[in-house]
Design a protein around this motif. Structure first.
Motif, PDB file in Angstrom:
ATOM      1  N   ILE A   1      -4.410  43.696 128.725  1.00 16.51           N
ATOM      2  CA  ILE A   1      -4.096  45.009 127.980  1.00 16.51           C
ATOM      3  C   ILE A   1      -2.614  45.583 128.316  1.00 16.51           C
ATOM      4  O   ILE A   1      -1.877  45.880 127.602  1.00 16.51           O
ATOM      5  N   LYS A   2      -2.173  45.140 129.740  1.00 15.14           N
ATOM      6  CA  LYS A   2      -0.842  45.554 130.018  1.00 15.14           C
ATOM      7  C   LYS A   2       0.234  44.708 129.303  1.00 15.14           C
ATOM      8  O   LYS A   2       1.206  45.329 129.007  1.00 15.14           O
ATOM      9  N   LEU A   3       0.037  43.464 128.861  1.00 14.00           N
ATOM     10  CA  LEU A   3       0.831  42.663 128.399  1.00 14.00           C
ATOM     11  C   LEU A   3       1.049  43.129 126.890  1.00 14.00           C
ATOM     12  O   LEU A   3       2.376  43.558 126.598  1.00 14.00           O
ATOM     13  N   PHE A   4       0.061  43.525 126.172  1.00 17.99           N
ATOM     14  CA  PHE A   4       0.204  43.970 124.782  1.00 17.99           C
ATOM     15  C   PHE A   4       0.657  45.497 124.698  1.00 17.99           C
ATOM     16  O   PHE A   4       1.055  45.659 123.615  1.00 17.99           O
ATOM     17  N   MET A   5       0.521  45.993 125.791  1.00 20.27           N
ATOM     18  CA  MET A   5       1.010  47.335 125.589  1.00 20.27           C
ATOM     19  C   MET A   5       2.529  47.510 125.668  1.00 20.27           C
ATOM     20  O   MET A   5       3.270  48.355 125.059  1.00 20.27           O
TER      21      MET A   5
END
Length: 141
Positions: A5-9
């Motif tokens: 999730i952090k990566l795709f944010m």
């Protein structure tokens, strides 16, 4: 999952859309026609996406997106033989048919036959699309 999730944010809407098209197996030409960008612009976006995901190729990027979009309805039946699973694992890592053949000590023609069978079993358009499908159907640890 939180790491994904952090990566795709970090992704822009355009980058995420292009990654989704990559995962569907679209070529750069098809993506440029869909998004109304030049092929050079698409190449730049894809390079940036690969950097952000810290991967070497489109198949690995598609696999990560598939993991991100993983549904709870996972495949319970294994469509592949043991050897096809071995080939799939090496495909996801970005190996060529020639390299897979060497690693598994099989002929390049046998490798090609396994790849064709795997793509058919998963209704995958190409290796990149297969990476997405496999990523989406595996459970997240």
């Amino acid at each position: 999952m939180e790491d994904l999730i952090k990566l795709f944010m970090q992704f822009t809407t355009t980058e995420f859309h292009i990654l989704e098209l990559v995962a569907k197996g679209y070529s750069n030409k098809e993506i440029s026609q869909t998004c109304y960008f030049s092929r050079n612009t698409i190449c730049s976006y894809i390079s940036q996406i690969l950097l952000k995901l810290n991967v070497k190729n489109r198949t690995q990027a598609a696999y990560i997106l598939g993991r991100f979009e993983n549904s709870k309805d996972l495949f319970t039946d294994n469509k592949l033989t043991k050897r096809e699973n071995d080939v799939t694992e090496l495909l996801i890592l970005g190996h060529t048919n020639k390299t897979i053949a060497k690693i598994l000590k099989i002929s390049p023609n046998t490798t090609k036959a396994h790849v064709t069978s795997i793509l058919q079993k998963y209704s995958a358009r190409n290796r990149t699309n297969l990476g997405y499908i496999v990523g989406k159907t595996q459970s997240i640890d």
